[in-house]
Scaffold this motif. Structure first.
Motif, PDB file in Angstrom:
ATOM      1  N   ALA A 230       0.671  -1.251  -0.138  1.00  0.00           N
ATOM      2  CA  ALA A 230       0.101  -0.003  -0.071  1.00  0.00           C
ATOM      3  C   ALA A 230       0.751   1.201  -0.090  1.00  0.00           C
ATOM      4  N   LEU A 231       1.847   1.320   0.854  1.00  0.00           N
ATOM      5  CA  LEU A 231       2.701   2.306   0.676  1.00  0.00           C
ATOM      6  C   LEU A 231       3.539   2.639  -0.486  1.00  0.00           C
ATOM      7  N   ALA A 232       3.923   1.366  -1.330  1.00  0.00           N
ATOM      8  CA  ALA A 232       4.395   1.714  -2.631  1.00  0.00           C
ATOM      9  C   ALA A 232       3.395   2.154  -3.700  1.00  0.00           C
ATOM     10  N   GLY A 233       2.096   1.451  -3.447  1.00  0.00           N
ATOM     11  CA  GLY A 233       1.247   1.969  -4.263  1.00  0.00           C
ATOM     12  C   GLY A 233       0.894   3.384  -4.144  1.00  0.00           C
ATOM     13  N   LEU A 234       0.749   3.941  -3.089  1.00  0.00           N
ATOM     14  CA  LEU A 234       0.456   5.508  -2.762  1.00  0.00           C
ATOM     15  C   LEU A 234       1.657   6.247  -3.309  1.00  0.00           C
ATOM     16  N   ALA A 235       2.789   5.854  -3.158  1.00  0.00           N
ATOM     17  CA  ALA A 235       4.115   6.460  -3.520  1.00  0.00           C
ATOM     18  C   ALA A 235       3.866   6.561  -5.265  1.00  0.00           C
ATOM     19  N   VAL A 236       3.728   5.408  -5.946  1.00  0.00           N
ATOM     20  CA  VAL A 236       3.500   5.402  -7.351  1.00  0.00           C
ATOM     21  C   VAL A 236       2.358   6.280  -7.638  1.00  0.00           C
ATOM     22  N   PHE A 237       1.067   6.322  -6.980  1.00  0.00           N
ATOM     23  CA  PHE A 237      -0.004   7.082  -7.360  1.00  0.00           C
ATOM     24  C   PHE A 237       0.289   8.752  -7.254  1.00  0.00           C
ATOM     25  N   LEU A 238       0.915   8.991  -6.200  1.00  0.00           N
ATOM     26  CA  LEU A 238       1.292  10.286  -6.005  1.00  0.00           C
ATOM     27  C   LEU A 238       2.434  10.772  -7.285  1.00  0.00           C
ATOM     28  N   PHE A 239       3.514  10.136  -7.472  1.00  0.00           N
ATOM     29  CA  PHE A 239       4.349  10.473  -8.521  1.00  0.00           C
ATOM     30  C   PHE A 239       3.578  10.481  -9.643  1.00  0.00           C
TER      31      PHE A 239
END
Length: 377
Positions: A230-239
């Motif tokens: 989820a943390l990785a997903g959030l980072a990719v989403f924001l990027f």
């Protein structure tokens, strides 16, 4: 095994959060200010993950009906209960929008319902969006309702017929299919991401959590892995939101990244006592739960209130009460928000809830299959 509750309070709080994101996305300029983040897609994705979880959870429980009622009756019962929840408000709204075109006093509504009613009547307006690319249609948000209905039609056959020993692999394959289908369909020019297969990663991730939590398949381990994903997903989403990302990576990763973050929210809210502390207090708040309860009406009406309902109220006040109402941009949004909540609340109590109560007439007697059931193998 976690007790399978009929009602999980914090999920209503998440519904409130999801519909708020959609309203913000459509009521404020896209790509500016608060909408620098893709609020609308995030809200819709949260609804999809929620649906994947809740519908799969219902269907896993429904496997216990198969021995005595068979697949046909179990499927029919599931669909009738779904129809009682979603059809009445949906078709009432279409009927009203269709009828007002013949009333001169009512403000005009910009929608392709008038030229292409079949797409809406058959719950395939997502195909119309893909065909016309017309996001200015006041009913364009109905594309996600079409996707959900299409998912409801085919997903029971998967969950009710796939042997449990293959279920985990089937759900993982569903997630992969969702991401892959966006690339394949995009290659052939279908780039809007509104066709049902392109949303399967969102539904599939919710379904995986339903399977893991229902059968207690290493829940604690799953949640630990999910924290990282989820943390990785959030980072990719924001990027992706803040950078100009190439088409292919965005096609493959954008919805999946949102889905992983949304899955974390759904899993945390639905397991044990849900989110603790401040987040839990917000999701458990009575107002948030009310907003979540009426979220379907809020979603259906949110584009119609500022473009139809509020302008109609202004005209009525001017014509019959001789009161002139003049709103600034932000005061119009505030008035629209108040009207939207009042309208959706009235819709829930007066129209939607009576249909939901009819579900009690569509219940099958249950013979529980063992949790290690292989009766369909």
């Amino acid at each position: 095994m976690q007790k399978q509750q009929e009602y999980i309070a914090q999920l209503d709080g998440l519904r409130a959060f999801a519909v708020a994101l959609v309203v913000v996305f459509h009521w404020f300029p896209e790509g500016e200010g608060i909408n620098v983040i893709a609020n609308g897609p995030l809200g819709v994705t949260l609804f999809f993950v929620l649906s994947g979880f809740l519908i799969t959870r219902i269907l896993l429980a429904s496997r216990g009906y198969l021995a005595t009622h068979g697949l046909g009756a179990t499927y029919k019962n599931f669909m009738l209960r779904r129809m009682l929840r979603i059809f009445p408000l949906y078709y009432l709204t279409l009927l009203i929008i269709w009828s007002i075109q013949y009333i001169d006093f009512v403000p005009e509504v910009s929608t392709q319902l008038y030229s292409d009613p079949g797409y809406y009547l058959l719950y395939i307006s997502n195909f119309l969006i893909e065909k016309s690319h017309n996001w200015f249609d006041v009913l364009s948000p109905f594309w996600s309702l079409a996707v959900e209905e299409q998912f409801y039609i085919f997903w029971p056959f998967v969950v009710l017929t796939v042997p449990l020993r293959y279920m985990k692999r089937t759900l993982i394959a569903t997630v992969i299919l969702g991401s892959a289908s966006r690339w394949v369909l995009g290659y052939f020019g279908y780039n809007e991401g509104v066709l049902m297969p392109t949303c399967l990663d969102s539904f599939g991730l919710g379904a995986i959590w339903a399977y893991v939590s229902y059968y207690d398949k290493s829940v604690v381990k799953f949640l630990k892995v999910l924290n990282v994903l989820a943390l990785a997903g959030l980072a990719v989403f924001l990027f992706i939101c803040f950078n100009n990302v190439d088409a292919l990576p965005k096609t493959l990763l954008f919805r999946t990244s949102m889905s992983l973050f949304c899955l974390y929210l759904v899993a945390k809210a639905s397991y044990g006592s849900g989110f603790p502390s401040i987040i839990g207090s917000i999701l458990d708040n009575a107002f948030m739960r009310h907003i979540g309860r009426i979220s379907y009406g809020l979603y259906v009406y949110h584009m119609l209130v500022p473009t139809l309902v509020v302008p109609l109220i202004v005209k009525i006040c001017n014509r019959f009460l001789h009161i002139t109402l003049d709103f600034s941009n932000y005061s119009l949004k505030l008035v629209s928000l108040i009207v939207l909540i009042l309208l959706a609340t009235a819709s829930w109590y007066i129209f939607e809830a009576p249909f939901i109560k009819l579900k009690k007439y569509f219940q099958l007697s249950r013979v529980d299959a063992p949790r290690t059931d292989t009766s369909l193998n």
